[in-house]
Design a protein around this motif. Structure first.
Motif, PDB file in Angstrom:
ATOM      1  N   ASP A 194      -3.963  -2.222  -2.673  1.00  0.00           N
ATOM      2  CA  ASP A 194      -2.685  -2.644  -3.230  1.00  0.00           C
ATOM      3  C   ASP A 194      -2.915  -3.111  -4.662  1.00  0.00           C
ATOM      4  O   ASP A 194      -3.801  -3.923  -4.933  1.00  0.00           O
ATOM      5  N   VAL A 195      -2.141  -2.570  -5.577  1.00  0.00           N
ATOM      6  CA  VAL A 195      -2.291  -2.923  -6.994  1.00  0.00           C
ATOM      7  C   VAL A 195      -0.937  -3.343  -7.554  1.00  0.00           C
ATOM      8  O   VAL A 195       0.119  -2.993  -7.009  1.00  0.00           O
ATOM      9  N   ALA A 196      -0.977  -4.082  -8.638  1.00  0.00           N
ATOM     10  CA  ALA A 196       0.268  -4.520  -9.279  1.00  0.00           C
ATOM     11  C   ALA A 196       1.011  -3.310  -9.831  1.00  0.00           C
ATOM     12  O   ALA A 196       0.416  -2.400 -10.415  1.00  0.00           O
ATOM     13  N   SER A 197       2.320  -3.272  -9.635  1.00  0.00           N
ATOM     14  CA  SER A 197       3.124  -2.175 -10.157  1.00  0.00           C
ATOM     15  C   SER A 197       4.541  -2.663 -10.375  1.00  0.00           C
ATOM     16  O   SER A 197       4.925  -3.738  -9.907  1.00  0.00           O
ATOM     17  N   GLN A 198       5.324  -1.869 -11.093  1.00  0.00           N
ATOM     18  CA  GLN A 198       6.697  -2.235 -11.369  1.00  0.00           C
ATOM     19  C   GLN A 198       7.648  -1.241 -10.705  1.00  0.00           C
ATOM     20  O   GLN A 198       7.237  -0.147 -10.319  1.00  0.00           O
ATOM     21  N   GLU A 199       8.899  -1.647 -10.597  1.00  0.00           N
ATOM     22  CA  GLU A 199       9.887  -0.778  -9.975  1.00  0.00           C
ATOM     23  C   GLU A 199      10.227   0.361 -10.929  1.00  0.00           C
ATOM     24  O   GLU A 199      10.475   0.144 -12.114  1.00  0.00           O
TER      25      GLU A 199
END
Length: 393
Positions: A339-344
């Motif tokens: 799981d990695v940081a991401s944006q919508e």
């Protein structure tokens, strides 16, 4: 193959290449039922279709030319044709590539859009990375999935018009994965899975709003042609699994796997799965068992998982291509997802609020009178009952 491509290229250059524009003439690739995807004046006059220039068809010619050069060892590239296609069809104000220029008598790119053509423009580098991301984010879709053309045509039965085609959805899914747009990928994934599951078969096409294999709408009912076990729909579904979920990217020198697993896919369709596997994958005489290990599912539902590590035959390897020469007769490839940081991501969904104009273009007007007085030309145009339509002559 090389001889066939050489002969085809020579015939195309003689018969359909337009040296004045640098593009190929001819109708759209699979949107070939002229009453379904062309204006009525063009479908009634095939000469205009023969003079027209289509995005998808020109990309097909580009790829054939590149393959011909590759097989023949010919120097040079097709950069000029690639740029000509971009400049002729890209509409900056819409962030999309036009489907076609309808006739040699008017080379204006029309504000009609073809899902396959835009997907191919993304996948094959007609669009630069930023433009590709804009195209994927701006093509209009509905909750049930992406229609193959936009806008829809009034008073035309369902087939290419008002329709989803799974094989085109699969190309669009690959385009979404290539630019990393998880929201668009989820819309396409859901459409493919739902269509196959509800019909227990890989159907040829569906009505675009409902995702149904047939909708009764009087004279406009359809799809007017449909079939089960459609080969290109089967191929499209397999490509969604092989090329997107597992990210298989075979090349001339080797192979890599770049899985694109969205968080929504992970937490919905792959719920409770610690891993997914693709066993017995054949590549140039070698066998590869591919395993994706999945992390614990956590919200939110947007964005995609990342790849933390690749392990090939027990050894950790850097991301990238593993050369064919480095593969054993039978291989194991493990991609450990994290799981990695991401944006919508942006997604252009058109909602059904009861106004047909959200989905349909206006009826084609009729010129009912032409007169000339001195140097002034006057036209009388019937809008066929359409309100708030402006004519730009």
């Amino acid at each position: 193959v090389k001889a066939a491509l050489q002969a085809t290229h020579a015939a195309d250059m003689a018969a359909v290449f337009d040296p004045n524009t640098g593009l190929y003439r001819g109708e759209e690739s699979f949107l070939d039922w002229r009453e379904q995807s062309y204006p009525k004046w063009a479908s009634d006059r095939p000469v205009d279709i023969a003079m027209s220039q289509a995005l998808s068809t020109n990309i097909g010619h580009l790829l054939a030319r590149e393959l011909r050069r590759k097989l023949s060892g010919e120097a040079g590239d097709e950069g000029a044709l690639r740029k000509t296609i971009h400049d002729a069809f890209y509409l900056q104000q819409r962030h999309l590539f036009s489907a076609l220029r309808t006739t040699g008598l008017d080379l204006t790119a029309v504000e009609r859009f073809d899902l396959l053509g835009n997907a191919l423009a993304v996948l094959h580098g007609i669009a630069d990375p930023q433009t590709a991301a804009d195209v994927v984010a701006h093509y209009p879709v509905v909750a049930a999935g992406p229609p193959v053309q936009w806008p829809q045509q009034q008073l035309v039965p369902i087939y290419h018009n008002r329709a989803q085609w799974p094989f085109v959805t699969a190309y669009w899914l690959q385009a979404a994965a290539q630019v990393g747009n998880a929201a668009v990928a989820d819309n396409a994934f859901d459409a493919l899975i739902r269509g196959a599951a509800l019909n227990l078969s890989n159907m040829e096409n569906f009505e675009f709003l409902s995702g149904a294999n047939h909708v009764a709408d009087g004279a406009w009912s359809g799809p007017v042609v449909n079939s089960c076990r459609q080969l290109w729909s089967v191929a499209g579904y397999l490509a969604a699994v092989h090329k997107v979920l597992f990210g298989m990217q075979p090349g001339d020198e080797g192979i890599t796997f770049k899985p694109f697993v969205t968080r929504a896919l992970h937490q919905d369709w792959l719920k409770h799965s610690a891993q997914v596997q693709l066993l017995g994958m054949k590549y140039r005489g070698r066998l590869i068992d591919v395993t994706l290990t999945l992390p614990e599912a956590v919200p939110p539902l947007w964005g995609a998982l990342g790849v933390a590590n690749h392990i090939v035959n027990g050894s950790s390897v850097p991301p990238g291509t593993v050369a064919y020469a480095d593969l054993a007769e039978k291989n194991t490839w493990i991609a450990q997802l994290a799981d990695v940081a991401s944006q919508e991501d942006d997604l252009t969904v058109v909602e059904d609020a009861g106004d047909y104009r959200a989905f349909y273009g206006p009826k084609e007007p009729k010129i009912t009178g032409i007169s000339v007085a001195g140097s002034q030309l006057s036209l009388t145009i019937d809008a066929l009952g359409e309100a708030e339509v402006v004519f730009d002559v």
